[in-house]
Design an enzyme around this catalytic site. Structure first.
Site, PDB file in Angstrom:
ATOM      1  N   HIS A 193       0.794  -1.184  -0.056  1.00 38.06           N
ATOM      2  CA  HIS A 193       0.112  -0.140   0.281  1.00 38.06           C
ATOM      3  C   HIS A 193       0.658   1.397  -0.054  1.00 38.06           C
ATOM      4  CE1 HIS A 193       1.018   0.547   4.320  1.00 38.06           C
ATOM      5  NE2 HIS A 193       0.945  -0.479   4.554  1.00 38.06           N
ATOM      6  N   ASN A 194       0.189   2.380  -0.127  1.00 41.23           N
ATOM      7  CA  ASN A 194       1.074   3.702  -0.133  1.00 41.23           C
ATOM      8  C   ASN A 194       1.573   3.739   1.360  1.00 41.23           C
ATOM      9  OD1 ASN A 194       0.188   4.416  -2.543  1.00 41.23           O
ATOM     10  ND2 ASN A 194      -1.495   5.759  -1.802  1.00 41.23           N
ATOM     11  N   GLU A 228       5.301   1.423 -10.837  1.00 38.65           N
ATOM     12  CA  GLU A 228       4.218   1.676 -10.965  1.00 38.65           C
ATOM     13  C   GLU A 228       3.996   2.278 -12.435  1.00 38.65           C
ATOM     14  OE1 GLU A 228       2.029   1.380  -8.707  1.00 38.65           O
ATOM     15  OE2 GLU A 228       2.525   1.793  -6.833  1.00 38.65           O
ATOM     16  N   SER A 233       4.251   1.787   2.254  1.00 43.38           N
ATOM     17  CA  SER A 233       4.817   0.452   2.588  1.00 43.38           C
ATOM     18  C   SER A 233       6.116   0.180   2.397  1.00 43.38           C
ATOM     19  CB  SER A 233       4.056  -0.617   1.772  1.00 43.38           C
ATOM     20  OG  SER A 233       4.438  -0.487   0.441  1.00 43.38           O
ATOM     21  N   GLY A 234       6.729   1.362   1.466  1.00 41.27           N
ATOM     22  CA  GLY A 234       8.222   1.177   1.436  1.00 41.27           C
ATOM     23  C   GLY A 234       8.727   1.060  -0.152  1.00 41.27           C
ATOM     24  N   LYS A 235       7.528   0.625  -0.767  1.00 40.22           N
ATOM     25  CA  LYS A 235       8.139   0.044  -2.254  1.00 40.22           C
ATOM     26  C   LYS A 235       8.574   1.268  -3.158  1.00 40.22           C
ATOM     27  CE  LYS A 235       3.393   0.453  -4.443  1.00 40.22           C
ATOM     28  NZ  LYS A 235       2.902   1.390  -3.205  1.00 40.22           N
TER      29      LYS A 235
END
Length: 279
Positions: free
Chosen positions: A41-42, A166, A44-46
């Site tokens: 999710h927003n 993304e 989360s660290g991705k």
């Protein structure tokens, strides 16, 4: 799936204006030739992890090794040759007045010789099905076409790894399918390693393996089939569940005995057709 091409060992990173770690003691490995989806999710660290793999951040603790090189200021430009990044908004990547100018831009900056450059531009556009748009102005293209040109710009540089940050989130379903099919074909034909950083589990379903991030740490990992069995946990983590997984679940609750919980529309339709035919 072969040897490890990316190794992340106990990496932590904290932004100066935040009390919590964006990444906390993260360890993961990417095998050469695999398609790895990193979801979360927003917050989360991705996104922080994507920037780190591209050398925009350096670990404050731990080590990142890409293609045998440790991520540091000394190696960052060599690493960026090995790892090509496709961003969320294709418009932000366009710098040329035509499609061929745009694909040539990175090659010019890398000092590639003119005749080699022309060949690579044409070849990379052919690989993504955009060779007929050579002299087209980028702003006249659809979203999916723009993203395919962005992919061509990356593969013209001949990286070992493609990182999708993304990269399909701003596309309509048709454009998303175009881009995902292009990536799948390139991976199989060129033997590329693909990392897809996304919040979209429909996209993650295309991967060989999925890693779920939560609050800056690795929550779990596994095949898409294994991850999608955790549908209630995924919802609690703020992640959606692919439509076909929801539909398989609803059909099972309604008493229809499916052989498994499908995450591919084609597989689900095929089994439903078979069950209907048997009746």
């Amino acid at each position: 799936m072969g040897d490890s091409i990316i190794s992340i060992e106990r990496v932590s990173f904290q932004y100066p204006d935040q009390s919590d770690f964006a990444l906390k003691d993260v360890s993961l490995h990417v095998q050469r030739g695999e398609w790895l989806a990193i979801v979360g999710h927003n917050g989360s660290g991705k996104s922080t992890l994507a920037k780190m793999l591209n050398g925009l951040h350096y670990p404050q603790a731990g080590h990142v090794t890409i293609g045998g090189l440790e991520l540091c200021e000394e190696n960052v430009w060599t690493i960026r040759v090995k790892l090509g990044m496709v961003f969320q908004n294709p418009d932000n990547q366009f710098v040329g007045t035509t499609v061929q100018d745009d694909v040539a831009f990175g090659l010019e900056n890398s000092g590639v010789e003119q005749t080699v450059m022309k060949e690579r531009v044409l070849t990379s556009l052919e690989k993504v099905g955009m060779a007929s748009f050579l002299n087209q102005e980028p702003h006249h293209l659809s979203g999916g076409q723009k993203q395919r040109v962005a992919i061509a710009s990356v593969i013209a540089l001949q990286p070992d790894i493609i990182l999708l940050d993304e990269a399909t989130s701003m596309l309509d379903p048709l454009g998303r399918d175009e881009v995902m099919e292009t990536i799948r074909e390139l991976k199989e034909r060129e033997g590329l390693t693909v990392i897809s950083i996304t919040h979209d589990l429909e996209e993650a379903a295309k991967a060989d393996r999925v890693i779920v991030l939560n609050k800056g740490s690795v929550y779990t990992e596994g095949t898409p089939q294994a991850i999608f069995q955790m549908d209630q946990e995924l919802l609690q983590l703020g992640l959606g569940v692919p439509f076909t997984v929801k539909m398989s679940h609803l059909l099972a609750e309604a008493g229809l005995q499916l052989s498994k919980r499908h995450f591919n529309e084609e597989e689900l339709v095929k089994e439903l057709w078979t069950l209907n035919f048997e009746k």
